[in-house]
Scaffold this motif. Structure first.
Motif, PDB file in Angstrom:
ATOM      1  N   LEU A   1       0.749  -1.194   0.001  1.00 54.80           N
ATOM      2  CA  LEU A   1       0.117   0.057   0.066  1.00 54.80           C
ATOM      3  C   LEU A   1       0.994   1.348  -0.078  1.00 54.80           C
ATOM      4  CD1 LEU A   1      -2.913   1.256   0.134  1.00 54.80           C
ATOM      5  CD2 LEU A   1      -2.593   0.986   2.660  1.00 54.80           C
ATOM      6  N   ILE A   2       1.865   1.280   0.743  1.00 56.52           N
ATOM      7  CA  ILE A   2       2.912   2.435   1.015  1.00 56.52           C
ATOM      8  C   ILE A   2       3.471   2.573  -0.485  1.00 56.52           C
ATOM      9  CG2 ILE A   2       5.207   3.160   1.944  1.00 56.52           C
ATOM     10  CD1 ILE A   2       4.167   1.866   4.549  1.00 56.52           C
ATOM     11  N   VAL A   3       3.636   1.453  -1.222  1.00 56.40           N
ATOM     12  CA  VAL A   3       4.250   1.573  -2.494  1.00 56.40           C
ATOM     13  C   VAL A   3       3.616   2.113  -3.306  1.00 56.40           C
ATOM     14  CG1 VAL A   3       5.342   0.459  -4.483  1.00 56.40           C
ATOM     15  CG2 VAL A   3       6.138  -0.296  -2.228  1.00 56.40           C
ATOM     16  N   GLY A   4       2.333   1.649  -3.588  1.00 62.13           N
ATOM     17  CA  GLY A   4       1.380   2.166  -4.332  1.00 62.13           C
ATOM     18  C   GLY A   4       0.930   3.701  -4.068  1.00 62.13           C
ATOM     19  N   LEU A   5       0.766   4.059  -3.013  1.00 66.09           N
ATOM     20  CA  LEU A   5       0.498   5.434  -2.570  1.00 66.09           C
ATOM     21  C   LEU A   5       1.752   6.503  -2.662  1.00 66.09           C
ATOM     22  CD1 LEU A   5      -1.241   4.985   0.963  1.00 66.09           C
ATOM     23  CD2 LEU A   5      -2.406   5.597  -1.292  1.00 66.09           C
ATOM     24  N   GLY A   6       2.900   5.757  -2.743  1.00 67.65           N
ATOM     25  CA  GLY A   6       4.016   6.709  -3.159  1.00 67.65           C
ATOM     26  C   GLY A   6       4.116   6.927  -4.477  1.00 67.65           C
ATOM     27  N   ILE A   7       3.771   5.905  -5.506  1.00 67.75           N
ATOM     28  CA  ILE A   7       3.788   6.413  -6.924  1.00 67.75           C
ATOM     29  C   ILE A   7       2.619   7.271  -7.089  1.00 67.75           C
ATOM     30  CG2 ILE A   7       3.125   5.393  -9.130  1.00 67.75           C
ATOM     31  CD1 ILE A   7       4.416   2.552  -8.218  1.00 67.75           C
ATOM     32  N   ASP A   8       1.238   7.147  -6.711  1.00 69.34           N
ATOM     33  CA  ASP A   8       0.324   7.942  -6.782  1.00 69.34           C
ATOM     34  C   ASP A   8       0.753   9.121  -6.403  1.00 69.34           C
ATOM     35  OD1 ASP A   8      -0.971   6.332  -8.352  1.00 69.34           O
ATOM     36  OD2 ASP A   8      -2.559   5.689  -6.456  1.00 69.34           O
ATOM     37  N   GLY A   9       1.170   9.344  -4.985  1.00 73.87           N
ATOM     38  CA  GLY A   9       1.486  10.570  -4.279  1.00 73.87           C
ATOM     39  C   GLY A   9       2.611  11.340  -5.213  1.00 73.87           C
ATOM     40  N   GLY A  10       3.619  10.815  -5.563  1.00 71.04           N
ATOM     41  CA  GLY A  10       4.442  11.495  -6.330  1.00 71.04           C
ATOM     42  C   GLY A  10       3.862  12.159  -7.542  1.00 71.04           C
ATOM     43  N   TRP A  11       3.030  11.213  -8.214  1.00 71.02           N
ATOM     44  CA  TRP A  11       2.330  11.932  -9.356  1.00 71.02           C
ATOM     45  C   TRP A  11       1.578  13.035  -9.106  1.00 71.02           C
ATOM     46  CZ3 TRP A  11      -1.707   8.762 -12.529  1.00 71.02           C
ATOM     47  CH2 TRP A  11      -1.977   9.416 -13.822  1.00 71.02           C
ATOM     48  N   LEU A  12       0.791  12.754  -7.965  1.00 63.09           N
ATOM     49  CA  LEU A  12      -0.231  13.903  -7.585  1.00 63.09           C
ATOM     50  C   LEU A  12       0.469  15.255  -7.230  1.00 63.09           C
ATOM     51  CD1 LEU A  12      -3.287  14.619  -7.258  1.00 63.09           C
ATOM     52  CD2 LEU A  12      -2.971  13.638  -5.080  1.00 63.09           C
TER      53      LEU A  12
END
Length: 286
Positions: A38-49
């Protein structure tokens, strides 16, 4: 108008982020614990956002940073790469996952389109001014076309009238020429007739003894002015012959009767047309 470009970009971004997060959790879940996935997925989405938010802030200020844009595209390509890698390692439904692997890149492309729209958007006043200018140009073109059509119709009417008038003049001239030709033919026939010759001989013989004058047709052409005759002593036939001969041979080649008669009158000499023509014939015969 702004919602027509921003809403599709927001919707595509949300779908892409949710899909990326779900794929990361499902793909990495068996290998690591789900909090890590979940942290990896949120990292990708967070960086993009985060990069997207910073890009939007710069765009609102009328600025642009290529490094931030490059980082944002890297996050989008990373998300798409995760989806493609998951699709290739999944058994049975690889085609389905590959079909949605383009969503992160599509979301970035929609935000690019929205940014271009914002940089080229115009205010309602400017759009109204542009519409007014276009309408004015169309009105002027329509007026110009109408003016040209009216001028063409007027010119056509004028040409028709001039052509009709010219045709009438040509018909009148043709009729006049035909009438004159008939009269001239009648005169020529009368001049060549035997009875006419005898009648003219009987008339001219008493005037000029020993000379049978030949009746000449009148000349149809411009008339040369004859100066006023002054009172002068009449010339005898011999003197008249000498004067006529001098005037006739005053130029080489010898002058015609018309030229000689004109110069004779201009010199101030006086003689009737019958005597002058008789003298001319005597000089020519000599």
């Amino acid at each position: 108008m702004r919602a027509k470009t921003v809403l599709p970009a927001v919707a595509m971004t949300a779908v892409s982020m949710v899909l990326t997060l779900a794929v990361v959790v499902m793909w990495l879940g068996p290998a690591v614990s789900w909090p890590v996935a979940l942290i990896v997925g949120l990292g990708i989405d967070g960086g993009w956002l985060a990069t997207l938010a910073y890009e939007r802030r710069l765009a609102a200020q009328g600025d642009h940073n290529r490094a931030v844009t490059a980082v944002g595209w890297c996050f989008g390509v990373l998300a798409a790469g995760v989806l493609v890698a998951h699709a290739l390692t999944t058994d049975g439904s690889a085609a389905v996952w590959l079909a949605v692997a383009w969503l992160p890149v599509a979301a970035k492309a929609l935000w690019l389109v929205h940014g271009l729209w914002e940089r080229t958007a115009l205010t309602p006043a400017a759009l109204a001014a542009i519409r007014g200018i276009g309408q004015e140009a169309r009105d002027e073109a329509a007026v110009a076309r109408a003016r040209l059509r009216a001028e063409a119709a007027t010119e056509e009417t004028r040409l028709t009238a001039v052509t009709a008038a010219g045709a009438r003049v040509a018909r009148v001239q043709a009729q006049t020429a035909q009438t004159l030709a008939g009269a001239w033919s009648t005169l020529e026939t009368s001049r060549k007739g035997e009875e006419t010759g005898r009648a003219l001989t009987s008339v001219t013989s008493p005037v000029t003894p020993g000379v049978t004058a030949r009746w000449e047709l009148p000349v149809w052409g411009p008339i040369e002015p004859v100066p006023a005759l002054e009172a002068a002593p009449a010339l005898t036939d011999d003197e008249l012959d000498v004067v006529v001969d001098q005037i006739r041979h005053s130029q080489t080649p010898a002058l015609s009767y018309r030229e000689m008669a004109t110069r004779f009158r201009a010199a101030g000499h006086s003689a009737s047309e019958v005597r002058l023509r008789a003298a001319w014939k005597r000089v020519v015969a000599a």
